[in-house]
Design a protein around this motif. Structure first.
Motif, mmCIF file in Angstrom:
data_model
loop_
_atom_site.group_PDB
_atom_site.id
_atom_site.type_symbol
_atom_site.label_atom_id
_atom_site.label_comp_id
_atom_site.label_asym_id
_atom_site.label_seq_id
_atom_site.Cartn_x
_atom_site.Cartn_y
_atom_site.Cartn_z
ATOM 1 N N ARG A 109 -31.950 32.570 23.865
ATOM 2 C CA ARG A 109 -31.711 31.033 23.484
ATOM 3 C C ARG A 109 -32.533 30.150 24.248
ATOM 4 N NH1 ARG A 109 -26.566 33.761 22.317
ATOM 5 N NH2 ARG A 109 -26.194 34.036 24.773
ATOM 6 N N PHE A 110 -33.596 30.709 24.902
ATOM 7 C CA PHE A 110 -34.490 29.840 25.894
ATOM 8 C C PHE A 110 -34.845 28.551 25.159
ATOM 9 C CE2 PHE A 110 -38.983 28.700 26.829
ATOM 10 C CZ PHE A 110 -38.650 28.520 28.103
ATOM 11 N N TYR A 111 -34.997 28.607 23.945
ATOM 12 C CA TYR A 111 -35.585 27.162 23.428
ATOM 13 C C TYR A 111 -34.240 26.327 22.988
ATOM 14 C CZ TYR A 111 -40.353 28.298 23.288
ATOM 15 O OH TYR A 111 -41.557 28.445 23.766
ATOM 16 N N ASP A 112 -32.901 26.826 23.224
ATOM 17 C CA ASP A 112 -31.999 26.000 22.773
ATOM 18 C C ASP A 112 -31.067 25.434 24.017
ATOM 19 O OD1 ASP A 112 -32.383 26.654 20.019
ATOM 20 O OD2 ASP A 112 -31.287 28.532 20.226
ATOM 21 N N HIS A 113 -31.070 26.127 25.059
ATOM 22 C CA HIS A 113 -30.633 25.912 26.409
ATOM 23 C C HIS A 113 -31.025 24.800 27.244
ATOM 24 C CE1 HIS A 113 -32.726 28.495 29.166
ATOM 25 N NE2 HIS A 113 -32.370 29.504 28.372
ATOM 26 N N GLY A 114 -30.672 24.207 28.524
ATOM 27 C CA GLY A 114 -31.312 23.251 29.290
ATOM 28 C C GLY A 114 -31.423 23.802 30.571
ATOM 29 N N GLY A 115 -31.525 25.171 30.603
ATOM 30 C CA GLY A 115 -31.957 25.651 31.635
ATOM 31 C C GLY A 115 -30.814 26.829 32.105
ATOM 32 N N ILE A 116 -29.768 26.817 31.647
ATOM 33 C CA ILE A 116 -28.746 27.588 31.871
ATOM 34 C C ILE A 116 -28.036 27.970 30.661
ATOM 35 C CG2 ILE A 116 -26.625 28.194 33.253
ATOM 36 C CD1 ILE A 116 -28.947 27.152 35.118
ATOM 37 N N ASP A 117 -27.905 29.270 30.486
ATOM 38 C CA ASP A 117 -27.305 29.628 29.164
ATOM 39 C C ASP A 117 -25.957 30.089 29.320
ATOM 40 O OD1 ASP A 117 -26.524 30.760 27.029
ATOM 41 O OD2 ASP A 117 -28.288 32.382 26.559
ATOM 42 N N TRP A 118 -24.970 29.128 29.186
ATOM 43 C CA TRP A 118 -23.712 29.409 29.630
ATOM 44 C C TRP A 118 -22.931 30.511 28.970
ATOM 45 C CZ3 TRP A 118 -23.098 27.349 34.056
ATOM 46 C CH2 TRP A 118 -23.703 26.136 34.249
ATOM 47 N N ILE A 119 -23.433 30.765 27.703
ATOM 48 C CA ILE A 119 -22.683 31.712 26.595
ATOM 49 C C ILE A 119 -22.957 33.084 27.189
ATOM 50 C CG2 ILE A 119 -22.838 32.834 24.439
ATOM 51 C CD1 ILE A 119 -23.710 30.265 23.037
ATOM 52 N N ARG A 120 -24.443 33.310 27.616
ATOM 53 C CA ARG A 120 -24.857 34.720 28.444
ATOM 54 C C ARG A 120 -24.179 34.609 29.659
ATOM 55 N NH1 ARG A 120 -30.931 36.534 29.488
ATOM 56 N NH2 ARG A 120 -30.723 38.356 30.542
ATOM 57 N N ALA A 121 -23.961 33.746 30.366
ATOM 58 C CA ALA A 121 -23.410 33.579 31.876
ATOM 59 C C ALA A 121 -21.987 34.037 31.864
ATOM 60 C CB ALA A 121 -23.654 32.251 32.515
ATOM 61 N N LEU A 122 -21.351 33.347 30.833
ATOM 62 C CA LEU A 122 -19.918 33.790 30.508
ATOM 63 C C LEU A 122 -19.789 35.473 30.168
ATOM 64 C CD1 LEU A 122 -18.570 30.586 29.085
ATOM 65 C CD2 LEU A 122 -17.890 31.542 31.336
#
Length: 286
Positions: A109-122
């Motif tokens: 989701r690189f082109y969709d997040h603002g630096g942090i991928d909260w979905i992946r982090a969670l």
């Protein structure tokens, strides 16, 4: 030395003022999640950590270390002088499938997040806390921040700084520029930095000459260049390559036919790691 961005006419720094409130809010939210990703991160975050975030000029004015190379009259490499093997390639010249392979496994989701991928982090936090296979939640931008400015110490202050740096980098550069820096800077084993250098080191080819199977093997290296090194650990490298190919297929970057052909392809890896011909270094020094 001018930045490669300027040399290739691709440097477009975005002059948007950072919002301190925005950074503080999301960095604190990031700290809560990222702390879960690393249970060993017990040190408390220092007050004012966001005020101590390093300057990111090393990224915005990226100047890679290019080694001196000496070639024979018939264009055979006979000498390479420098601690790092690297070839800068602008993002526009990196094959689309090479970029897709890297993003599929590292940051879909690189082109969709603002630096942090909260979905992946969670998701990574949930997996780690449940005791299943350990996952990471770092995005491409966070990896750039870590590679340029931070250590791999698993402490909460470092995680917090990494989050803040990721936001600063996203504010300063376009997504394409961040990916360009990452794909030219990341260490991929055998003294190779960046995917172009790795392509020559492991396969003796340029990026535009690689097969899908070869691209997938290179894309599997950033997670652990030693463990997934096709020279030292061919079986583990192949296992990782298959994971990359499966992700590319799941994300519809490749067709089932391409997926099957890549799985069946037998790769020929250079056992010398792309070193000059034996004895050639002595000729190069003359």
């Amino acid at each position: 030395m001018r930045s490669p961005y300027q040399r290739h006419g691709t440097m477009h720094t975005i002059h948007r003022p950072l919002s301190t409130r925005f950074l503080r809010r999301d960095a604190l939210r990031g700290a809560l999640i990222l702390a879960l990703l690393s249970p060993a991160a017990a040190a408390p975050a220092g007050a004012g950590i966001l005020d101590e975030v390093p300057d990111i000029k090393a990224v915005t004015d990226y100047q890679p270390k290019i080694p001196l190379r000496v070639y024979s009259a018939d264009k055979v490499l006979i000498g390479e002088f420098g601690a790092e093997r690297r070839e800068f390639v602008p993002i526009a010249k990196i094959p689309a499938l090479m970029k897709a392979a890297v993003l599929s496994i590292e940051d879909a989701r690189f082109y969709d997040h603002g630096g942090i991928d909260w979905i992946r982090a969670l998701g990574a936090a949930k997996a780690n806390l449940s005791g299943s296979f350990r996952q990471g939640g770092s995005t491409i931008t966070m990896q750039v921040a870590r590679n340029f400015f931070l250590t791999r110490d698993k402490t909460l202050p470092r995680k917090l700084t990494e989050v803040a740096l990721a936001y600063k980098i996203e504010e300063a550069l376009s997504k394409d520029h961040i990916l360009e820096v990452y794909m030219n800077q990341i260490y991929l084993g055998q003294r190779a930095y960046g995917f172009s250098s790795a392509a020559r080191t492991y396969f003796g080819k340029g990026l535009d000459q690689l097969s899908l199977a070869e691209m997938a093997m290179l894309a599997g290296l950033p997670q652990n260049p030693s463990r997934h090194n096709p020279v030292a650990n061919p079986e583990r490298a192949q296992q990782r390559q298959r994971i990359v190919l499966r992700r590319m297929f799941e994300l519809k970057h490749i067709t089932e036919s391409q997926y099957r052909r890549a799985l069946a392809e037998t790769l020929v890896v250079r056992r010398d790691g792309g070193a000059p011909l034996p004895g050639a270094e002595y000729v190069a020094e003359i």
